[in-house]
Scaffold this motif. Structure first.
Motif, mmCIF file in Angstrom:
data_model
loop_
_atom_site.group_PDB
_atom_site.id
_atom_site.type_symbol
_atom_site.label_atom_id
_atom_site.label_comp_id
_atom_site.label_asym_id
_atom_site.label_seq_id
_atom_site.Cartn_x
_atom_site.Cartn_y
_atom_site.Cartn_z
ATOM 1 N N LYS A 65 0.824 -1.211 0.000
ATOM 2 C CA LYS A 65 0.000 0.000 0.000
ATOM 3 C C LYS A 65 0.857 1.260 0.000
ATOM 4 O O LYS A 65 0.344 2.370 -0.106
ATOM 5 N N LEU A 66 2.201 1.090 0.154
ATOM 6 C CA LEU A 66 3.086 2.238 0.234
ATOM 7 C C LEU A 66 3.419 2.753 -1.159
ATOM 8 O O LEU A 66 4.010 2.053 -1.974
ATOM 9 N N GLY A 67 3.016 3.983 -1.442
ATOM 10 C CA GLY A 67 3.293 4.608 -2.736
ATOM 11 C C GLY A 67 3.778 6.025 -2.572
ATOM 12 O O GLY A 67 4.104 6.472 -1.468
ATOM 13 N N GLY A 68 3.795 6.750 -3.685
ATOM 14 C CA GLY A 68 4.292 8.114 -3.657
ATOM 15 C C GLY A 68 3.500 9.021 -2.745
ATOM 16 O O GLY A 68 4.074 9.857 -2.026
ATOM 17 N N SER A 69 2.177 8.863 -2.738
ATOM 18 C CA SER A 69 1.336 9.723 -1.890
ATOM 19 C C SER A 69 1.615 9.487 -0.413
ATOM 20 O O SER A 69 1.585 10.426 0.394
ATOM 21 N N GLU A 70 1.899 8.216 -0.044
ATOM 22 C CA GLU A 70 2.208 7.915 1.356
ATOM 23 C C GLU A 70 3.554 8.516 1.763
ATOM 24 O O GLU A 70 3.717 8.960 2.911
ATOM 25 N N ILE A 71 4.515 8.540 0.841
ATOM 26 C CA ILE A 71 5.820 9.143 1.142
ATOM 27 C C ILE A 71 5.671 10.647 1.354
ATOM 28 O O ILE A 71 6.243 11.225 2.291
ATOM 29 N N VAL A 72 4.878 11.307 0.498
ATOM 30 C CA VAL A 72 4.610 12.742 0.672
ATOM 31 C C VAL A 72 3.911 12.985 2.003
ATOM 32 O O VAL A 72 4.232 13.936 2.737
ATOM 33 N N GLN A 73 2.968 12.121 2.329
ATOM 34 C CA GLN A 73 2.240 12.219 3.596
ATOM 35 C C GLN A 73 3.197 12.079 4.778
ATOM 36 O O GLN A 73 3.077 12.800 5.787
ATOM 37 N N PHE A 74 4.161 11.172 4.647
ATOM 38 C CA PHE A 74 5.155 10.972 5.701
ATOM 39 C C PHE A 74 5.987 12.230 5.923
ATOM 40 O O PHE A 74 6.195 12.662 7.058
ATOM 41 N N VAL A 75 6.460 12.828 4.836
ATOM 42 C CA VAL A 75 7.290 14.028 4.939
ATOM 43 C C VAL A 75 6.506 15.169 5.584
ATOM 44 O O VAL A 75 7.018 15.871 6.470
ATOM 45 N N ARG A 76 5.275 15.352 5.154
ATOM 46 C CA ARG A 76 4.430 16.402 5.740
ATOM 47 C C ARG A 76 4.205 16.157 7.230
ATOM 48 O O ARG A 76 4.252 17.088 8.043
ATOM 49 N N GLY A 77 3.949 14.899 7.566
ATOM 50 C CA GLY A 77 3.731 14.549 8.964
ATOM 51 C C GLY A 77 4.966 14.774 9.805
ATOM 52 O O GLY A 77 4.877 15.242 10.948
ATOM 53 N N LEU A 78 6.118 14.458 9.249
ATOM 54 C CA LEU A 78 7.379 14.648 9.961
ATOM 55 C C LEU A 78 7.618 16.128 10.253
ATOM 56 O O LEU A 78 8.003 16.498 11.368
ATOM 57 N N VAL A 79 7.377 16.947 9.244
ATOM 58 C CA VAL A 79 7.542 18.404 9.416
ATOM 59 C C VAL A 79 6.567 18.922 10.466
ATOM 60 O O VAL A 79 6.917 19.729 11.336
ATOM 61 N N TYR A 80 5.321 18.440 10.416
ATOM 62 C CA TYR A 80 4.305 18.868 11.391
ATOM 63 C C TYR A 80 4.717 18.503 12.818
ATOM 64 O O TYR A 80 4.636 19.322 13.745
ATOM 65 N N LEU A 81 5.150 17.258 13.008
ATOM 66 C CA LEU A 81 5.538 16.813 14.336
ATOM 67 C C LEU A 81 6.780 17.541 14.850
ATOM 68 O O LEU A 81 6.882 17.866 16.031
ATOM 69 N N PHE A 82 7.714 17.814 13.944
ATOM 70 C CA PHE A 82 8.923 18.559 14.320
ATOM 71 C C PHE A 82 8.556 19.965 14.785
ATOM 72 O O PHE A 82 9.140 20.499 15.737
ATOM 73 N N ALA A 83 7.580 20.574 14.122
ATOM 74 C CA ALA A 83 7.197 21.953 14.430
ATOM 75 C C ALA A 83 6.316 22.051 15.678
ATOM 76 O O ALA A 83 6.266 23.108 16.315
ATOM 77 N N THR A 84 5.639 20.965 16.018
ATOM 78 C CA THR A 84 4.657 21.052 17.112
ATOM 79 C C THR A 84 5.042 20.266 18.374
ATOM 80 O O THR A 84 4.292 20.296 19.345
ATOM 81 N N THR A 85 6.156 19.571 18.333
ATOM 82 C CA THR A 85 6.540 18.778 19.530
ATOM 83 C C THR A 85 7.906 19.197 20.043
ATOM 84 O O THR A 85 8.624 19.936 19.411
#
Length: 261
Positions: free
Chosen positions: A241-261
């Motif tokens: 199920k891992l594709g390009g959209s999931e990788i983009v989602q991962f990067v966005r999530g990583l940036v969000y968590l870095f900025a908020t935690t």
């Protein structure tokens, strides 16, 4: 006769005071989100039933199917007829709504005081559940997570490119988020049910980033986390199920968590 009876009662009272109280039996609710897993589901269910029955633990397996077009739900219904409704609980949804919401949906129907989350594609072998339960009991951990990157843990069946992506993603999360666990992106875990409910209520992510955010939020709430080395094996049947959209989602999530935690 009265003296003998009194002596027996005295012994029973003494034993009740000196012997440790038996802990109540735990029940483990195993959540299996599925999407197009018609070939893998019968095998993973057979393995789960085999290992859980041999362990002697009380359990239920909750299948959350997201409207699979390949007949996964129909296979789940047949498995329920084989193993019984007490062991196989079906909680399907009409369409694919994301991994995070699948766990939230599943835990609402869980009757156990512990919840195990894992993949249904045979990447996670049920034999490690026994070790995770023992680890949890050893220090009353709130969360026990499987790790591919410590001790005897490992990844099998991936090509060099995918291993490089996985290692790189894990290294990046370690540097930016400092999660205090070795495998932040893993999805084979055991939670105390009340802890999982608390974490799902505080998580924003709904897709693959959900797993990562759960550990970060657990750290923020000072929950205790144990790790158990596991072997992760690439799926034999079906497509990842891992594709390009999931990788983009991962990067966005990583940036969000870095900025908020």
């Amino acid at each position: 006769m009265t003296a003998t009876l009194s002596f027996r009662l005295y012994l029973l009272l003494l034993l009740s005071l000196t012997c440790p109280t038996m802990a109540p039996n735990n029940k483990y609710s195993i959540l299996l989100p599925t999407y197009n897993e018609v070939e893998n589901l019968p095998i993973i269910i057979w393995l789960l039933v085999k290992h859980m029955n041999s362990s002697g633990h009380s359990y239920e397996i909750i299948i959350i199917d997201d409207g699979s077009p390949d007949g996964t739900l129909e296979a789940a219904e047949q498995l329920q007829r084989i193993y019984g409704k007490e062991k196989i609980v079906l909680r399907p949804r009409e369409k694919k709504l994301g991994l995070g919401t699948a766990y939230i949906h599943g835990v609402k129907h869980a009757t156990g005081n512990f919840v195990i989350i894992m993949d249904a594609d045979l990447s996670h072998h049920p034999k490690f559940i026994k070790e995770m339960i023992e680890k949890q009991k050893s220090n009353d951990y709130d969360v026990v997570t499987g790790t591919r990157y410590v001790g005897t843990g490992g990844v099998y069946g991936w090509d060099f490119r995918r291993k490089l992506i996985s290692r790189g993603a894990n290294l990046l999360t370690q540097i930016l988020l400092r999660p205090a666990v070795s495998d932040l992106t893993g999805s084979f875990r055991l939670y105390k049910k009340d802890v999982l409910e608390s974490l799902t209520n505080s998580c924003i992510s709904k897709g693959y980033v959900f797993q990562m955010e759960m550990i970060i939020r657990a750290r923020q709430k000072n929950y205790t986390i144990g790790e158990v080395p596991i072997s992760f094996v690439d799926r034999v049947y079906g497509e990842s199920k891992l594709g390009g959209s999931e990788i983009v989602q991962f990067v966005r999530g990583l940036v969000y968590l870095f900025a908020t935690t």
